[in-house]
Design an enzyme around this catalytic site. Structure first.
Site, short mmCIF file in Angstrom:
data_model
loop_
_atom_site.label_atom_id
_atom_site.label_comp_id
_atom_site.label_asym_id
_atom_site.label_seq_id
_atom_site.Cartn_x
_atom_site.Cartn_y
_atom_site.Cartn_z
N GLU A 192 18.96 91.50 28.13
CA GLU A 192 19.75 90.32 28.48
C GLU A 192 20.06 90.36 29.97
O GLU A 192 20.26 91.42 30.54
CB GLU A 192 21.08 90.31 27.70
CG GLU A 192 20.89 90.13 26.20
CD GLU A 192 22.20 89.74 25.49
OE1 GLU A 192 23.21 89.45 26.16
OE2 GLU A 192 22.19 89.75 24.25
N HIS B 4 24.41 84.22 30.50
CA HIS B 4 23.66 85.37 30.04
C HIS B 4 22.52 84.87 29.18
O HIS B 4 22.42 83.68 28.90
CB HIS B 4 24.55 86.38 29.31
CG HIS B 4 24.99 85.98 27.94
ND1 HIS B 4 26.02 85.08 27.73
CD2 HIS B 4 24.55 86.34 26.70
CE1 HIS B 4 26.20 84.93 26.41
NE2 HIS B 4 25.31 85.68 25.77
N HIS C 54 19.72 85.35 25.78
CA HIS C 54 19.38 85.88 24.47
C HIS C 54 17.86 85.98 24.43
O HIS C 54 17.19 84.98 24.16
CB HIS C 54 19.88 84.96 23.35
CG HIS C 54 21.37 85.00 23.15
ND1 HIS C 54 22.01 84.20 22.23
CD2 HIS C 54 22.33 85.75 23.75
CE1 HIS C 54 23.31 84.47 22.27
NE2 HIS C 54 23.53 85.39 23.18
N ASP D 295 29.78 87.88 21.78
CA ASP D 295 30.12 86.93 22.84
C ASP D 295 31.51 86.36 22.62
O ASP D 295 32.31 86.22 23.55
CB ASP D 295 29.13 85.76 22.87
CG ASP D 295 27.74 86.18 23.32
OD1 ASP D 295 27.63 87.23 23.98
OD2 ASP D 295 26.79 85.45 23.02
ZN LIG Z 1 25.18 86.33 23.86
#
Ligand SMILES: [Zn+2]
Length: 135
Positions: A24, A78, A80, A91
């Site tokens: 990530e 961010h 995935h 999250d």
């Molecule tokens: Zn996430």
């Protein structure tokens, strides 16, 4: 609820997410409330490949860099790398900035990036329409 994001920033977020795969990526979103106009990549300090922990020094540096200007840190992004861009349990659990916009770059398939934005509150999330503008 809708936020705007410049096309240039959107492409930068996708490029960062792509480069970081299979990990990530994460970073900060700069702008004014309702408008993302810049992004700053940050180191991901998480050791697990499917988590992110944004380097707090990058956050502090971004706040310092924007002090005295008319833009500030308005959110975070961010990625995935292997799934849809929907906030995960971690999250939700780790979000500590209720006013911040959270942009997630997800990969529903290996080749296709999907970018969505959310506000996280009360242990849940609401999706925000992300409107791409030129600039
Ligand atoms: Zn996430």
């Amino acid at each position: 609820m809708r936020w705007t994001i410049t096309g240039e920033v959107l492409e930068r977020l996708k490029a960062h997410a792509c480069d970081a795969r299979p990990r990530e990526c994460c970073g900060l979103l700069l702008g004014r409330s309702g408008h993302v106009i810049a992004a700053r990549p940050a180191a991901n300090l998480a050791t697990s490949p499917d988590r992110f922990e944004l380097d707090p020094q990058a956050h502090v540096a971004a706040i310092r860099a924007t002090r005295g200007s008319d833009v500030g840190v308005v959110g975070f992004y961010h990625s995935h790398p292997h799934s849809v861009p929907v906030p995960s349990q971690s999250d939700l659990a780790e979000s500590t900035y209720p006013e911040a916009l959270h942009v997630i770059i997800g990969y529903p398939t290996a080749s296709e990036a999907d970018v969505r934005a959310y506000l996280l509150r009360d242990g849940g999330y609401v999706e925000v329409e992300l409107v791409r503008i030129e600039g």
